[in-house]
Design a protein around this motif. Structure first.
Motif, PDB file in Angstrom:
ATOM      1  N   ARG A   1       0.883  -1.127  -0.086  1.00  0.00           N
ATOM      2  CA  ARG A   1       0.083   0.031  -0.010  1.00  0.00           C
ATOM      3  C   ARG A   1       0.788   1.398   0.028  1.00  0.00           C
ATOM      4  O   ARG A   1       1.675   1.343   0.811  1.00  0.00           O
ATOM      5  CB  ARG A   1      -0.977   0.227   1.302  1.00  0.00           C
ATOM      6  N   ALA A   2       0.528   2.388  -0.969  1.00  0.00           N
ATOM      7  CA  ALA A   2       1.097   3.446  -0.845  1.00  0.00           C
ATOM      8  C   ALA A   2       0.516   4.381   0.217  1.00  0.00           C
ATOM      9  O   ALA A   2       1.010   5.436   1.131  1.00  0.00           O
ATOM     10  CB  ALA A   2       1.044   4.221  -2.350  1.00  0.00           C
ATOM     11  N   THR A   3      -0.765   4.196   0.294  1.00  0.00           N
ATOM     12  CA  THR A   3      -1.500   4.673   1.622  1.00  0.00           C
ATOM     13  C   THR A   3      -2.287   3.647   2.277  1.00  0.00           C
ATOM     14  O   THR A   3      -2.741   2.765   1.749  1.00  0.00           O
ATOM     15  CB  THR A   3      -2.454   5.796   1.112  1.00  0.00           C
ATOM     16  N   LYS A   4      -2.769   4.196   3.451  1.00  0.00           N
ATOM     17  CA  LYS A   4      -3.483   2.940   4.091  1.00  0.00           C
ATOM     18  C   LYS A   4      -4.821   2.519   3.576  1.00  0.00           C
ATOM     19  O   LYS A   4      -5.095   1.559   3.834  1.00  0.00           O
ATOM     20  CB  LYS A   4      -3.990   3.937   5.655  1.00  0.00           C
ATOM     21  N   GLU A   5      -5.505   3.584   2.753  1.00  0.00           N
ATOM     22  CA  GLU A   5      -6.472   3.255   2.063  1.00  0.00           C
ATOM     23  C   GLU A   5      -6.458   2.074   0.810  1.00  0.00           C
ATOM     24  O   GLU A   5      -7.645   1.471   0.631  1.00  0.00           O
ATOM     25  CB  GLU A   5      -7.451   4.415   1.483  1.00  0.00           C
ATOM     26  N   ASP A   6      -5.266   2.175   0.404  1.00  0.00           N
ATOM     27  CA  ASP A   6      -4.919   1.084  -0.812  1.00  0.00           C
ATOM     28  C   ASP A   6      -5.339  -0.283  -0.520  1.00  0.00           C
ATOM     29  O   ASP A   6      -5.325  -0.941   0.560  1.00  0.00           O
ATOM     30  CB  ASP A   6      -3.409   1.305  -1.330  1.00  0.00           C
ATOM     31  N   HIS A   7      -6.013  -0.688  -1.650  1.00  0.00           N
ATOM     32  CA  HIS A   7      -6.226  -2.299  -1.724  1.00  0.00           C
ATOM     33  C   HIS A   7      -4.883  -2.954  -2.076  1.00  0.00           C
ATOM     34  O   HIS A   7      -4.328  -2.707  -3.148  1.00  0.00           O
ATOM     35  CB  HIS A   7      -7.423  -2.405  -2.814  1.00  0.00           C
ATOM     36  N   ILE A   8      -4.681  -4.195  -1.416  1.00  0.00           N
ATOM     37  CA  ILE A   8      -3.801  -4.937  -1.756  1.00  0.00           C
ATOM     38  C   ILE A   8      -4.127  -6.213  -2.697  1.00  0.00           C
ATOM     39  O   ILE A   8      -5.058  -6.726  -2.573  1.00  0.00           O
ATOM     40  CB  ILE A   8      -3.022  -5.680  -0.440  1.00  0.00           C
ATOM     41  N   ASP A   9      -3.265  -6.354  -3.611  1.00  0.00           N
ATOM     42  CA  ASP A   9      -3.616  -7.515  -4.597  1.00  0.00           C
ATOM     43  C   ASP A   9      -2.524  -8.793  -3.916  1.00  0.00           C
ATOM     44  O   ASP A   9      -1.444  -8.826  -3.905  1.00  0.00           O
ATOM     45  CB  ASP A   9      -3.042  -7.478  -6.029  1.00  0.00           C
ATOM     46  N   LEU A  10      -3.206  -9.914  -3.277  1.00  0.00           N
ATOM     47  CA  LEU A  10      -2.430 -10.634  -2.475  1.00  0.00           C
ATOM     48  C   LEU A  10      -1.578 -11.644  -3.411  1.00  0.00           C
ATOM     49  O   LEU A  10      -0.561 -12.091  -3.049  1.00  0.00           O
ATOM     50  CB  LEU A  10      -3.570 -11.617  -1.755  1.00  0.00           C
ATOM     51  N   ALA A  11      -2.088 -11.715  -4.884  1.00  0.00           N
ATOM     52  CA  ALA A  11      -1.524 -12.820  -5.655  1.00  0.00           C
ATOM     53  C   ALA A  11      -0.108 -12.201  -6.211  1.00  0.00           C
ATOM     54  O   ALA A  11       0.932 -12.917  -6.604  1.00  0.00           O
ATOM     55  CB  ALA A  11      -2.454 -13.153  -6.552  1.00  0.00           C
TER      56      ALA A  11
END
Ligand code: URA
Ligand code: CA
Length: 436
Positions: free
Chosen positions: A365-375
């Protein structure tokens, strides 16, 4: 007691009393002491340092500023571990089950990541169904029944540290050894551990770039442990290149499983055996380091530690089959090899830049709100000291986006983190020192 007098005392290089430090921290958390006074104090600490007693007082004042986990109902010596942060650090997923398999209770609260790749909690979410949130009762009950639980940190742990860290970040007072040491140790103490193993990273990819500073930080933290009655061991380890080969959440879970099967990368396996041995020794499962080491190796090679991971996953609602079939983890749609342009020996891998590239792929994440792509993420094929021929794959990108320009940029960035030399390369040690 006026705050200005406390600041003046520290400015003049005199040690503060327990009461003065307590008043400062309480006043700051309650909002009575404003940011400008606290920043003047932090700058005075930056220049004048703190004694061991002051550092311990500050640690305890911060540990007491919010919720404190009470693990006293769990029998045995509860051992926690902490890493000062690196890239591709998967050790918790290996060490928590390893220590638990030896009968050392591990009641671990972990965080999510910001920047680089995810934190331990993000990685665990790559396991289908794994619940990172448990009630306090469920958490304690699980440690009592299977010896291990890893959950997301909840509640209000060390609000004083949170507020002070935010202030230090914008007042150029982060780089103070007593402030860093008390910040880290306050969180460990509030989390309730009886004994603590610290992995202090040193090198270009670490928070502490020089070995000298890393040793000083380690000594400061071990000293705090001594002062507050929590036995602490710090291992100073190399972060001149990433640990292991995988960077990215599901990729790191897979690597942890490989390591628990005895098929992991050499550096990650060795680091886990060293840290794990200290955990077993502090937990009272071995009389000497050598005995602990033999036990740790046996737990890894017998499959007992992997079995404990299965139990951990099942207890928290996840699919334990993942431990035997890592292909059940989320997988990326595209695998893109990164070829080396020239032949030579890898002399350096810029871990920080690699972490940023993994983040750009979507792993962090660049910011706390960013979504992570786990793959998504990066798997290294070469490490420092390895020979590479021109055109040979040095790394592989795991991607879910198939856009030529983006792929080209990521390939270029990944290639650029490697320094390839024509001369001989001397590999730095994995473990520099142990501070007890
Ligand atoms: N990590 C922390 O938790 N605190 C610091 O002050 C620095 C790094
Ligand atoms: Ca000691």
């Amino acid at each position: 007691m006026r705050t200005v007098d406390i600041i003046q005392k520290k400015r003049d290089g005199k040690p503060l009393t327990t009461q003065e430090i307590e008043a400062l921290i309480q006043g700051y958390v309650s909002g009575e002491i404003p940011d400008y006074q606290m920043s003047a104090w932090a700058m005075a600490v930056y220049f004048n340092g703190m004694t061991a007693a002051e550092t311990a007082d500050l640690t305890l004042a911060m540990a007491r500023s919010g919720d404190q986990a009470d693990l006293s109902s769990i029998p045995g010596v509860k051992v926690d571990k902490h890493s000062t942060g690196g890239v591709g650090d998967t050790t918790t997923l290996i060490l928590a089950p390893l220590a638990a398999a030896a009968g050392v209770p591990v009641a671990k609260m972990s965080g999510r990541g910001l920047g680089h790749t995810g934190g331990t909690i993000d990685k665990l979410e790559a396991i289908e169904g794994y619940k990172v949130e448990l009630t306090k009762e469920q958490f304690l009950q699980q440690v009592k029944s299977i010896g291990v639980s890893v959950i997301s940190q909840s509640g209000n742990i060390t609000p004083a540290d949170k507020k002070l860290y935010g202030l230090r970040d914008v007042t150029a007072t982060v780089d103070s050894i007593p402030l860093i040491a008390s910040s880290i140790m306050s969180k460990k103490i509030a989390s309730g551990a009886d004994a603590i193993v610290l992995d202090v990273k040193t090198g270009s990819g670490a928070f502490m770039k020089s070995l000298d500073d890393s040793i000083k930080l380690a000594q400061a933290m071990v000293e705090i442990g001594d002062q507050v009655g929590r036995e602490t061991v710090a291992v100073i380890t190399n972060m001149d290149e990433p640990l292991g080969l995988a960077i990215g959440n599901a990729l790191e879970v897979r690597e942890a499983i490989d390591t628990l099967r005895g098929e992991g990368p050499a550096d990650l396996t060795e680091l886990c055996l060293v840290l794990g041995s200290h955990m077993l020794q502090l937990g009272g499962k071995a009389a000497s380091y050598d005995e602990a080491r033999r036990l740790a190796e046996e737990l890894l090679h017998s499959g007992a530690a992997l079995g404990k991971l299965r139990e951990l996953i099942a207890a928290q609602g996840g699919n334990p089959e993942v431990a035997d079939r890592p292909e059940l983890l989320p997988s990326a749609a595209y695998q893109v090899p990164v070829p080396a342009l020239q032949a030579g020996t890898v002399s350096h891998i810029d871990a920080e830049a690699l972490g940023v590239t993994a983040m750009m792929l979507g792993a962090g994440r660049a910011t706390k709100e960013d979504h992570i792509d786990l793959a998504v993420g990066i798997v290294l094929h070469k490490k420092v000291g390895d020979y590479v021929s021109a055109g040979e794959t040095i790394a592989e990108l795991y991607m879910n986006r198939n856009e030529p320009m983006f792929t080209e940029e990521m390939t270029q960035r990944t290639r650029d983190v490697f320094t390839v030399s024509s001369g001989e390369v001397v590999k730095s040690p994995l473990i520099y020192a142990v501070v007890t």
